[in-house]
Design an enzyme around this catalytic site. Structure first.
Site, PDB file in Angstrom:
ATOM      1  N   ARG A  65      84.704  -1.899   4.034  1.00  0.00           N
ATOM      2  CA  ARG A  65      85.661  -1.245   3.141  1.00  0.00           C
ATOM      3  C   ARG A  65      85.887  -2.177   1.960  1.00  0.00           C
ATOM      4  NH1 ARG A  65      88.341  -5.271   3.034  1.00  0.00           N
ATOM      5  NH2 ARG A  65      89.843  -4.109   1.819  1.00  0.00           N
ATOM      6  N   GLY A  66      86.671  -1.671   0.975  1.00  0.00           N
ATOM      7  CA  GLY A  66      86.823  -2.425  -0.263  1.00  0.00           C
ATOM      8  C   GLY A  66      85.807  -1.877  -1.254  1.00  0.00           C
ATOM      9  N   ALA A  67      86.285  -1.541  -2.451  1.00  0.00           N
ATOM     10  CA  ALA A  67      85.450  -0.784  -3.393  1.00  0.00           C
ATOM     11  C   ALA A  67      84.071  -1.407  -3.669  1.00  0.00           C
ATOM     12  CB  ALA A  67      86.226  -0.572  -4.690  1.00  0.00           C
ATOM     13  N   ARG A 108      83.843   8.344   1.233  1.00  0.00           N
ATOM     14  CA  ARG A 108      85.207   8.034   0.776  1.00  0.00           C
ATOM     15  C   ARG A 108      85.312   8.413  -0.710  1.00  0.00           C
ATOM     16  NH1 ARG A 108      87.746   2.563   2.630  1.00  0.00           N
ATOM     17  NH2 ARG A 108      89.595   3.859   2.358  1.00  0.00           N
ATOM     18  N   GLN A 221      95.078  -4.373   6.231  1.00  0.00           N
ATOM     19  CA  GLN A 221      94.020  -5.193   5.625  1.00  0.00           C
ATOM     20  C   GLN A 221      94.544  -6.580   5.202  1.00  0.00           C
ATOM     21  OE1 GLN A 221      94.630  -1.994   4.891  1.00  0.00           O
ATOM     22  NE2 GLN A 221      92.816  -0.897   4.222  1.00  0.00           N
ATOM     23  N   ASP A 262      90.403   0.210  -6.767  1.00  0.00           N
ATOM     24  CA  ASP A 262      89.360   1.136  -6.305  1.00  0.00           C
ATOM     25  C   ASP A 262      88.810   1.958  -7.442  1.00  0.00           C
ATOM     26  OD1 ASP A 262      90.881   0.511  -3.711  1.00  0.00           O
ATOM     27  OD2 ASP A 262      88.987   1.442  -3.127  1.00  0.00           O
ATOM     28  N   ASN A 272      94.721   1.731  -6.361  1.00  0.00           N
ATOM     29  CA  ASN A 272      94.462   0.681  -5.367  1.00  0.00           C
ATOM     30  C   ASN A 272      95.216   1.041  -4.093  1.00  0.00           C
ATOM     31  OD1 ASN A 272      93.194  -1.877  -4.684  1.00  0.00           O
ATOM     32  ND2 ASN A 272      95.254  -2.757  -4.682  1.00  0.00           N
TER      33      ASN A 272
HETATM   34  O1  MRU Z   1      90.913   1.376   2.159  1.00  0.00           O
HETATM   35  P1  MRU Z   1      90.261   0.093   1.711  1.00  0.00           P
HETATM   36  O2  MRU Z   1      90.468  -1.024   2.651  1.00  0.00           O
HETATM   37  O3  MRU Z   1      88.810   0.315   1.364  1.00  0.00           O
HETATM   38  O4  MRU Z   1      91.017  -0.259   0.379  1.00  0.00           O
HETATM   39  C1  MRU Z   1      90.654  -1.420  -0.298  1.00  0.00           C
HETATM   40  C2  MRU Z   1      91.493  -1.712  -1.475  1.00  0.00           C
HETATM   41  O5  MRU Z   1      92.406  -0.987  -1.806  1.00  0.00           O
HETATM   42  C3  MRU Z   1      91.097  -2.895  -2.290  1.00  0.00           C
HETATM   43  O6  MRU Z   1      92.219  -3.478  -2.872  1.00  0.00           O
HETATM   44  C4  MRU Z   1      90.130  -2.455  -3.396  1.00  0.00           C
HETATM   45  O7  MRU Z   1      89.078  -1.710  -2.853  1.00  0.00           O
HETATM   46  C5  MRU Z   1      89.600  -3.601  -4.149  1.00  0.00           C
HETATM   47  S1  MRU Z   1      88.507  -4.546  -3.177  1.00  0.00           S
HETATM   48  C6  MRU Z   1      87.878  -5.801  -4.111  1.00  0.00           C
END
Ligand code: MRU
Length: 379
Positions: A65-67, A108, A221, A262, A272
């Site tokens: 996960r994480g963009a 997603r 997270q 994101d 985000n």
């Molecule tokens: O649902 P997630 O864990 O994928 O959400 C992640 C976030 O909101 C992060 O802050 C975002 O993707 C930036 S990651 C460098």
């Protein structure tokens, strides 16, 4: 999906990178290997995806996960799907390519890096099939070129984070508390991190930073992932529950805030992790700068403002249960939007690998997105 013994893999795969402690994801001969983020911080386990459907599943289930990490995972998933293809003609390969991309696309909706990665892989594929001198490539050569493109995106992401870190570190206080929300670290990227990359770079420059990590309900997270990776680095970290952030700011414990994104709309509105908006409003009240660190691939100039960003709704169980234990009565209403949108007016600066964008973001983001280097940026 195959569980992986890391040490065994290390000896089997000579190309394994060893210069970063945390291997979020990587391409190997056996498939795409992911650290299983649903098991952290108590178990450090890895899974190998051998099909693109499995890659789609690990994105959907937040094993990864994480963009930026989602973007690189998508590219590797596409490369894997094409590698597994039995197509013998260019036309059949193209049909399969489209299906593979569609499977990955349905995972997603908010992180624009997913769609950015699919577009980049598609452009590469089309260039390989029809464009210029590459048109004479065989199917095995096309497969190899797509694998290399996905690996390039992995390497570029790490380089972008390092550059972001250099730009952002100068904005961090010389000492004191820096608050972050969710996990925008090595685990959310190919390595090093965006928001945590800025913090890492500041610490590397000798700044004495103490990180306050919001636990980030409902998926945790912050407490599970941000705290885990910062502890590995030896960066002093305190986890707070999300509802403590305001009190910490009021007590003067927070000198700056840095988060990831994101999707950043053309006007600078930032999607985000849910709760980011609350932090940004609190920051404004307390006169604390609120920074966003994200690669240019997170900037979506086709989305004019935050109201047009699709917000993922996730399973109610993420809210109703903690570690498998039910926390709310049966039948109660539940909301679970995974992201919120912070209006640009709360954002002190957006740190990218090409430099730092300031308001008015409509102008500065467009300039950065169109520039190949940092010559248009302020520091
Ligand atoms: O649902 P997630 O864990 O994928 O959400 C992640 C976030 O909101 C992060 O802050 C975002 O993707 C930036 S990651 C460098």
């Amino acid at each position: 999906m195959i569980p992986v013994n890391r040490e065994q893999l290390r000896t089997e795969n000579r190309e394994l990178r060893t210069d970063f402690m945390i291997q979020t994801l990587e391409w190997t001969e056996r498939g795409v290997v992911f650290i299983d983020q649903t098991k952290l911080p108590t178990e450090e386990t890895y899974v190998t995806c051998t099909t693109h459907e499995q890659v789609a599943d690990v994105i959907r289930n937040m094993v990864v996960r994480g963009a930026p990490a989602i973007g690189v995972a998508a590219a590797m998933g596409i490369a894997l799907g094409v590698k597994n293809s039995k197509a013998e003609s260019s036309a059949d390969l193209k049909k399969e390519f489209d299906q593979i991309c569609e499977t990955i696309r349905q995972t997603r909706p908010t992180a624009v890096n997913l769609f950015w990665a699919i577009r980049r892989m598609r452009e590469k594929f089309e260039a390989l099939q029809t464009g210029g001198q590459e048109s004479t490539l065989s199917i095995p050569q096309i497969k190899q070129a797509l694998i290399e493109e996905a690996q390039r995106m992995h390497a570029e992401d790490i380089a972008a984070n390092r550059a972001m870190g250099r730009y952002g570190a100068t904005l961090m206080p010389a000492s004191g508390g820096v608050l972050t929300h969710c996990n925008a670290g090595a685990l959310a990227t190919a390595g090093y991190g965006t928001a945590l990359g800025v913090i890492r770079a500041a610490v590397e420059q000798g700044k004495k930073i103490h990180v306050y990590a919001d636990e980030t309900r409902p998926f945790l997270q912050g407490s599970r992932l941000t705290a885990w990776e910062l502890m590995k680095d030896g960066i002093p970290t305190t986890v707070i529950s999300d509802n403590m952030a305001g009190a910490m700011m009021k007590q003067g414990k927070i000198g700056a805030i840095v988060v990831g994104a994101d999707r950043i709309a053309a006007n600078g509105d930032v999607a985000n992790k849910i709760g980011t908006y609350t932090v940004a409003v609190l920051a404004k009240e307390h006169g604390i700068p609120f920074y966003v660190a994200a690669p240019i691939s997170t900037v979506d100039l086709e989305t004019p403002d935050g109201s047009r960003i699709p917000i993922e709704q996730r399973n109610a169980r993420e809210v109703t249960h903690i570690a498998g234990k039910q926390m709310v009565p049966d039948g109660v209403g539940i909301e679970n939007p995974a992201f919120d949108v912070t209006p640009a007016k709360y954002v002190a600066a957006i740190i990218t690998e090409r430099g730092v964008a300031r308001a008015p973001y409509g102008e500065s983001l467009r300039k950065l997105a169109g520039s190949a280097d940092s010559s248009l940026c302020s520091e």
